[in-house]
Scaffold this motif. Structure first.
Motif, PDB file in Angstrom:
ATOM      1  N   ARG A  39      -2.013   5.559  10.620  1.00  0.00           N
ATOM      2  CA  ARG A  39      -2.674   5.175   9.370  1.00  0.00           C
ATOM      3  C   ARG A  39      -3.110   3.718   9.436  1.00  0.00           C
ATOM      4  NH1 ARG A  39      -3.081   7.214   4.396  1.00  0.00           N
ATOM      5  NH2 ARG A  39      -1.664   8.933   4.920  1.00  0.00           N
TER       6      ARG A  39
ATOM      7  N   SER B 267      -7.104   1.990   9.484  1.00  0.00           N
ATOM      8  CA  SER B 267      -7.432   1.299   8.244  1.00  0.00           C
ATOM      9  C   SER B 267      -8.463   0.196   8.463  1.00  0.00           C
ATOM     10  CB  SER B 267      -6.169   0.686   7.625  1.00  0.00           C
ATOM     11  OG  SER B 267      -5.705  -0.409   8.404  1.00  0.00           O
ATOM     12  N   ARG B 268      -9.222  -0.076   7.439  1.00  0.00           N
ATOM     13  CA  ARG B 268     -10.184  -1.181   7.474  1.00  0.00           C
ATOM     14  C   ARG B 268      -9.458  -2.514   7.627  1.00  0.00           C
ATOM     15  NH1 ARG B 268     -14.079  -3.060   2.484  1.00  0.00           N
ATOM     16  NH2 ARG B 268     -15.381  -4.541   3.661  1.00  0.00           N
ATOM     17  N   THR B 269      -8.289  -2.622   7.000  1.00  0.00           N
ATOM     18  CA  THR B 269      -7.521  -3.865   7.080  1.00  0.00           C
ATOM     19  C   THR B 269      -7.203  -4.215   8.527  1.00  0.00           C
ATOM     20  OG1 THR B 269      -6.518  -3.496   4.912  1.00  0.00           O
ATOM     21  CG2 THR B 269      -5.365  -4.984   6.407  1.00  0.00           C
TER      22      THR B 269
ATOM     23  N   ASP C  26       0.852  -1.187   0.000  1.00  0.00           N
ATOM     24  CA  ASP C  26       0.000   0.000   0.000  1.00  0.00           C
ATOM     25  C   ASP C  26       0.887   1.236   0.000  1.00  0.00           C
ATOM     26  OD1 ASP C  26      -1.685   2.136   0.573  1.00  0.00           O
ATOM     27  OD2 ASP C  26      -2.910   0.987   1.978  1.00  0.00           O
TER      28      ASP C  26
ATOM     29  N   GLU D 271       0.784  -4.140   7.016  1.00  0.00           N
ATOM     30  CA  GLU D 271      -0.491  -4.046   6.311  1.00  0.00           C
ATOM     31  C   GLU D 271      -0.607  -5.117   5.233  1.00  0.00           C
ATOM     32  OE1 GLU D 271      -3.542  -2.727   3.496  1.00  0.00           O
ATOM     33  OE2 GLU D 271      -1.393  -3.030   3.097  1.00  0.00           O
TER      34      GLU D 271
ATOM     35  N   SER E 149       0.220   4.300   0.279  1.00  0.00           N
ATOM     36  CA  SER E 149      -0.122   5.407   1.167  1.00  0.00           C
ATOM     37  C   SER E 149       0.772   5.425   2.402  1.00  0.00           C
ATOM     38  CB  SER E 149      -1.592   5.330   1.582  1.00  0.00           C
ATOM     39  OG  SER E 149      -1.846   4.192   2.381  1.00  0.00           O
TER      40      SER E 149
END
Length: 299
Positions: free
Chosen positions: A281, A285-287, A226, A237, A228
């Motif tokens: 972050r 996150s949804r993760t 990712d 992540e 970002s």
């Protein structure tokens, strides 16, 4: 993620110009002329088992030592190397130290860990890919065992156990960093290896980006790291996304991988800020929350 996934060869954002690529092969010990399309096509058609990606951020001397290690333990016909030069080097990376296929990617301006590896591995030809820290030293070959493992578990991310130069186990296999875990580690000063001295293969929450290996197809299916995340937590992540998608993350008892952690977060303000930003972050996150709700007490 900000990159654009484009079939079997791309999670590179097509809106951004690709950095200039130089390529060399130790067979001819000459730099690749970007106008020599015939040479590039020949290079691309050669089948390899592994693509290894290394980012150098002023680590030219370390990269050269790593290239020497790889040359001494690997069959160069089965590996290609992609070295990303992220900023000007005080010691130049010497591609002739590797006798097989190698590409040197030079960034016009520094990019983050995720972006650099995604760009490099969008050109991968190997059936398997690995990201390696430039400070790694390898005195034994972990790749035959990694190949066998990933063939049997193609949806996995895997890393060897890592030691420092004194033979002490490094914590490159970690449990999920929650606010409570962060408080225990730094607020209460209860810092210890998350999984202790593990002597066998173990499923873990995540593995550090200093050495991560997986199949190229599955890495591409997940669209890579990712972007970002500029630095820190992009490895976490990605591992969580593997778990959520039905894959697994493993630490393997393979010998010969050495790394001395620098802990730059604790000594450099810029890295401390990057690390804090990345943790926040990740936590937002949804993760993170999907993983926490599904696997909180399973490992």
């Amino acid at each position: 993620m900000q990159g654009q996934y484009g079939g079997s060869k791309g999670f590179v954002d097509s809106r951004q110009a690709r950095p200039v690529i130089e390529a060399a092969t130790g067979e001819s010990s000459r730099a690749f002329n970007k106008n020599n399309s015939v040479f590039l096509e020949q290079l691309r058609l050669r089948s390899v088992d592994w693509t290894l990606s290394v980012i150098s951020h002023g680590h030219g001397a370390s990269v050269n030592r790593l290239l020497g290690d790889l040359r001494s333990i690997l069959d160069p016909s089965k590996f290609e190397l992609i070295i990303t030069i992220n900023c000007p080097e005080p010691v130049a990376v010497d591609p002739t130290l590797w006798p097989g296929a190698i590409e040197i990617v030079r960034n016009e301006r520094p990019q983050g860990f995720a972006r650099n590896h995604n760009v490099a591995l969008s050109n991968a030809r190997g059936r398997f890919v690995a990201v390696l820290d430039p400070d790694l030293r390898l005195n034994q070959n972990p790749f035959p065992s990694l190949t066998e493992f990933l063939q049997s578990r193609p949806h996995s991310l895997a890393a060897p156990h890592v030691l420092d130069s004194d033979g002490n186990a490094q914590d490159n296999m970690r449990r999920l960093l929650t606010p409570a875990a962060l408080w225990r580690r730094y607020g209460l000063r209860k810092r210890k290896a998350d999984y202790g001295q593990v002597a066998a293969s173990a499923r873990v929450d995540w593995i550090a980006g200093l050495f991560m290996a997986t199949s190229r197809d599955y890495f591409e299916r997940h669209q890579g790291f990712d972007e970002s995340f500029h630095l820190y937590c992009e490895d976490t992540e990605l591992c969580l996304r593997y778990w959520i998608a039905g894959g697994e993350v493993w630490s393997l008892p393979l010998e010969g991988v050495v790394h001395n952690a620098r802990r730059r977060t604790l000594i450099e303000l810029r890295h401390f800020i990057w690390h804090c930003q990345s943790i926040l972050r990740l936590w937002s996150s949804r993760t993170f929350w999907r993983y926490l709700s599904r696997y909180k007490s399973t490992r």
